[in-house]
Scaffold this active site. Structure first.
Site, PDB file in Angstrom:
ATOM      1  CD  GLU A   1      -3.679 -40.494 -29.489  1.00 32.93           C
ATOM      2  OE1 GLU A   1      -2.545 -40.344 -28.998  1.00 32.93           O
ATOM      3  OE2 GLU A   1      -4.079 -41.569 -29.970  1.00 32.93           O
TER       4      GLU A   1
ATOM      5  CG  ASP B   1      -5.845 -45.024 -31.953  1.00 32.99           C
ATOM      6  OD1 ASP B   1      -6.676 -44.800 -32.864  1.00 32.99           O
ATOM      7  OD2 ASP B   1      -5.214 -44.119 -31.375  1.00 32.99           O
TER       8      ASP B   1
ATOM      9  CD  GLU C   1      -1.783 -46.471 -29.841  1.00 33.92           C
ATOM     10  OE1 GLU C   1      -2.792 -45.867 -30.253  1.00 33.92           O
ATOM     11  OE2 GLU C   1      -0.795 -45.903 -29.326  1.00 33.92           O
TER      12      GLU C   1
END
Length: 264
Positions: free
Chosen positions: A243, A181, A146
């Protein structure tokens, strides 16, 4: 179909950790993720999942000394043996929890990093990820990488989408995939829909938060309904991890998710 997973490291902080599973289920979530499970034996975590009727969709490998500021060890030269041990430990938890994927955090560059240092980190990262992917493939799991923005994590080794794709190519493992993300990408690069389109074939998991404050995804500069629509159009069937840090109470901030089955 949009499937939302609660990140229990950030959501429901008004509850003790093991109680957050039931709270997430009551709020309409059907999956959960979190940073690390290692403060608990895997069995009580499995029981919390089963009692709440939830799926475990993601967690991270051990990150090194988190309290001392470490943010992963996958790219750190000289820590290869520790990394390999962390892969074994994470896969042990994944087996008990029925978790299909784990995230290997890249780690931080030293403050004085030069070009040679970056090359050493890249070489270590690729070699470590080859090991992790090989071990994970033996038990039917995926390993994710990520890009994380360098405002929240200064000196994080992996911060750009193109770098992540280059690493995936260098490792060459089918079960090494991208954790995309949208919060981090917006801060570093923007152009979210085009990034999704370019690398969609490598995306295994998506995470969301409002930008810039990392609160609810209906606050800030990202228009998530358009992104969800594009994800569905591309054929995404994975989870979307929530998140973010609630601006107030978790349930009070879930109005944005009612259309996706959440319950404020």
């Amino acid at each position: 179909m949009i499937r939302l997973a609660a990140n229990l490291s950030m959501l429901f902080p008004e509850h003790g950790f093991l109680d957050r599973f039931a709270a997430a289920a009551e709020a309409g979530f059907r999956g959960v993720e979190y940073l690390f499970p290692y403060a608990y034996a895997p069995e009580p975590l499995r029981a919390a999942l089963d009692d709440a009727g939830l799926e475990q969709v993601l967690f991270n490998l051990p990150p090194g000394d988190w309290e001392a500021g470490e943010r992963g060890i996958a790219s750190l030269p000289g820590r290869e043996a520790e990394f390999r041990d962390s892969v074994v430990e994470a896969l042990r938890y994944a087996e008990v929890l029925g978790c299909p994927r784990v995230h290997a955090m890249a780690g931080l560059l030293p403050p004085d990093a030069d070009a040679d240092t970056r090359v050493a980190h890249h070489t270590t990262y690729v070699e470590n990820l080859r090991f992790a992917a090989s071990e994970a493939a033996k038990v039917g799991r995926e390993v994710l990488i990520e890009p994380i923005n360098t405002r929240d994590m200064p000196r994080f080794f992996l911060s750009r989408q193109a770098h992540a794709l280059a690493v995936l190519e260098a490792v060459g493992a089918d079960n090494l995939r991208l954790q995309f993300d949208l919060y981090h990408c917006q801060i570093m690069e923007g152009d979210l829909i085009r990034h999704l389109e370019r690398q969609f074939a490598r995306v295994a998991h998506v995470q969301i938060a409002g930008v810039p404050e990392r609160h609810e995804p209906d606050v800030g500069e990202i228009h998530y309904p358009a992104l969800f629509e594009r994800l569905e159009g591309l054929g995404y069937r994975g989870w979307i991890g929530c998140e973010y840090r609630p601006a107030a109470g978790t349930r009070e901030g879930l109005g944005w998710g009612q259309v996706y089955g959440l319950k404020p």
